[in-house]
Design an enzyme around this catalytic site. Sequence first.
Site, PDB file in Angstrom:
ATOM      1  N   SER A  33       0.830  -1.197   0.000  1.00 11.60           N
ATOM      2  CA  SER A  33       0.000   0.000   0.000  1.00 11.60           C
ATOM      3  C   SER A  33       0.872   1.258   0.000  1.00 11.60           C
ATOM      4  O   SER A  33       1.697   1.439  -0.892  1.00 11.60           O
ATOM      5  CB  SER A  33      -0.965  -0.043   1.195  1.00 11.60           C
ATOM      6  OG  SER A  33      -2.020   0.867   1.021  1.00 11.60           O
TER       7      SER A  33
ATOM      8  N   ASP B  48      -8.755  -5.767  -5.383  1.00 15.74           N
ATOM      9  CA  ASP B  48      -8.337  -4.648  -4.538  1.00 15.74           C
ATOM     10  C   ASP B  48      -9.040  -3.387  -5.023  1.00 15.74           C
ATOM     11  O   ASP B  48      -8.646  -2.788  -6.027  1.00 15.74           O
ATOM     12  CB  ASP B  48      -6.818  -4.472  -4.609  1.00 15.74           C
ATOM     13  CG  ASP B  48      -6.290  -3.487  -3.573  1.00 15.74           C
ATOM     14  OD1 ASP B  48      -7.105  -2.729  -2.997  1.00 15.74           O
ATOM     15  OD2 ASP B  48      -5.069  -3.465  -3.337  1.00 15.74           O
TER      16      ASP B  48
ATOM     17  N   HIS C  70      -6.832  -6.219  -0.786  1.00 19.02           N
ATOM     18  CA  HIS C  70      -5.670  -5.416  -0.402  1.00 19.02           C
ATOM     19  C   HIS C  70      -4.874  -6.173   0.663  1.00 19.02           C
ATOM     20  O   HIS C  70      -4.895  -5.825   1.851  1.00 19.02           O
ATOM     21  CB  HIS C  70      -6.188  -4.077   0.134  1.00 19.02           C
ATOM     22  CG  HIS C  70      -5.161  -3.000   0.234  1.00 19.02           C
ATOM     23  ND1 HIS C  70      -4.526  -2.458  -0.850  1.00 19.02           N
ATOM     24  CD2 HIS C  70      -4.659  -2.340   1.315  1.00 19.02           C
ATOM     25  CE1 HIS C  70      -3.693  -1.511  -0.456  1.00 19.02           C
ATOM     26  NE2 HIS C  70      -3.749  -1.428   0.856  1.00 19.02           N
TER      27      HIS C  70
END
Length: 760
Positions: free
Chosen positions: A349, A469, A499
């Site tokens: 991320s 995601d 994610h």
Amino acid sequence: MRYNQFSYIPTSLERAAEELKELGFDLDLQKTAKASLESFLRKLFFHYPDSDYPLSHLIAKNDMDALSFFQSEQELSKEVFDLLALQVLGFIPGVDFTEADAFLDKLAFPIHFDETEIIKHIHHLLATRCKSGMTLIDDLVSQGMLTMDNDYHFFNGKSLATFDTSQLIREVVYVEAPLDTDQDGQLDLIKVNIIRPQSQKPLPTLMTPSPYHQGINEVANDKKLYRMEKELVVKKRRQITVEDRDFIPLETQPCKLPIGQNLESFSYINSYSLNDYFLARGFANIYVSGVGTAGSTGFMTSGNYAQIESFKAVIDWLNGRATAYTSHSKTHQVRADWANGLVCTTGKSYLGTMSTGLATTGVDGLAMIIAESAISSWYNYYRENGLVCSPGGYPGEDLDVLTELTYSRNLLAGDYLRHNDRYQELLNQQSQALDRQSGDYNQFWHDRNYLKNAHQIKCDVVYTHGLQDWNVKPRQVYEIFNALPSTINKHLFLHQGEHVYMHNWQSIDFRESMNALLCQKLLGLANDFSLPEMIWQDNTCPQNWQERKVFGTSTIKELDLGQELLLIDNHYGEDEFKAYGKDFRAFKAALFKGKANQALIDILLEEDLPINGEIVLQLKVKSSENKGLLSAQILDYGKKKRLGDLPIALTQSSIDNGQNFSREPLKELPFREDSYRVISKGFMNLQNRNNLSSIETIPNNKWMTVRLPLQPTIYHLEKGDTLRVILYTTDFEHTVRDNSNYALTIDLSQSQLIVPIASN
């Protein structure tokens, strides 16, 4: 379980025998295959003073234990080898399987018995994953088969866990960055947490650039969140212009201070278990949060190249090009004399995002990045096609909200007292610059777009990304991966999860593949490892990974949507509007069941549809007003078994990342029946219907041709499946919630779904 083994390096007989001997498996090439296998098995039981006992607990045949078999005159056969190999890897006869042959086929077992290849089979078996999720050799080393001598030992081109994690050095340094992001007249200092094994050899470094690691301010974050209930603004017709601007660091001076010996220490920092895995294998770990975080100075600039420079300065320090101090008093400097200067960045991320940004600087010393679920353009994270568009699961968030979350200097009361007034001024400037009112691309977002500098990347690149995601959406990796220079080594793992990390999944040897790559790039090991450029998780069945050549094909198939005129009403009743605003998940459930305001088209497929790339909706649309937003989702609709998007734990702590160090669960995506699967989605302000830079008017009740690109994906639909197209306006998870009374009309007879088709 199913084997998808990408990490094993095919090895010659001579090399296999040599590596086995280095581990203590002294196998005589002149011995029979049966004698070699017995010698190998007895060595596995190094904890036992008498190996007859554990050998008798294995079976060689359904009616004979292994000890009896090796004491007999019977010859070694494929059936015996396979049965023993399965047990050595932790599979239990009568529990995990009854018929070995059928079970081996189900596993896609990578070793095919040939009596003349027994040494190579044993070598391969050691490099093969056990039921626990560890390779057999890693499992043996974790039990103490090799001593922790703080030196490198390799097997099949990979480093083994022989560095003592009970005697780690934990220290803190403060790197001077060529920045003054808070404009206080002082160069910013960047706190670096270092964890490294004691070793006489220069160590490579895994660096996690994480703005979260020094703490997060959830209270400030929540106060800063924006209300999504607002009217869609009618924008003036105009053309947007931006310019490429090189980031220019400030000048720094050579440091003449004495070398300090007394460094700040720490006992714990929240670590990333993939880093832990490499820490036990001779790779230093460093965690850096960058400007504007607790222990560092400066302002949290959130995504621009000033923030990237604060991480780059640390790589410069590791290579002797920047100064680090023992403390904020700056009385002594400290050098990275323990480091070999070669760095790989890690993390998911925001962490992976910083890795991408760093790679685009071309900084010397950055040999490789492992970037998971990474952003390549911050505009595409918080905006889409001229719309404010929240990341999945976080309605109301924006980049200045993220600044509040990660500006952890305010968690230190003294820093808050001295610097909060200036911080609020800079935060307000950031809030104005991101232009939440229009949702348009501008210079602020262009300065946070790493795609324009992708040509400068020279390190090896590994990306992982979930095709489910909707936080960091698949377009982020699609665009950066396809923009990478052809001259570099690049790899992409596309999984069917959301994610999430994937290094501890049962079905893919990601950890071992990264080990082989990092030994090549950071330790200079000539291991001849070759990893496919792209590996995709098949969505049609459990635990199946396949090589792919490209992400995005030029071959297309046009699907007609029908002949009707469909009306999409934007307005909801007050109670329904409030309910959906309070719980966007209730809206999604209604949308997918055909109950929310929408136009719904079901297409029954007459043949397989292997999607690879960016689906485009080409629509004939008109709006009853001079504004309009268009949302779309594509579903694989109907009850059948599909992969879930969240991995579940199969075991709680079966993976040992060293020698009784940093244990973690083995995970996998479940395969179970459900009603639908989102394949892709997309959103557009109809004033940006032609491109991001052009703001156009929307004529009332006049037909417009709109091309809405959806999130790229690779997804295989089969003959007889139903592809559901949902067209609507407000999305209560992602877009602004405009409840004004307008409607869109879609002419299906002049509309198509354009699907990129994967070739065989």
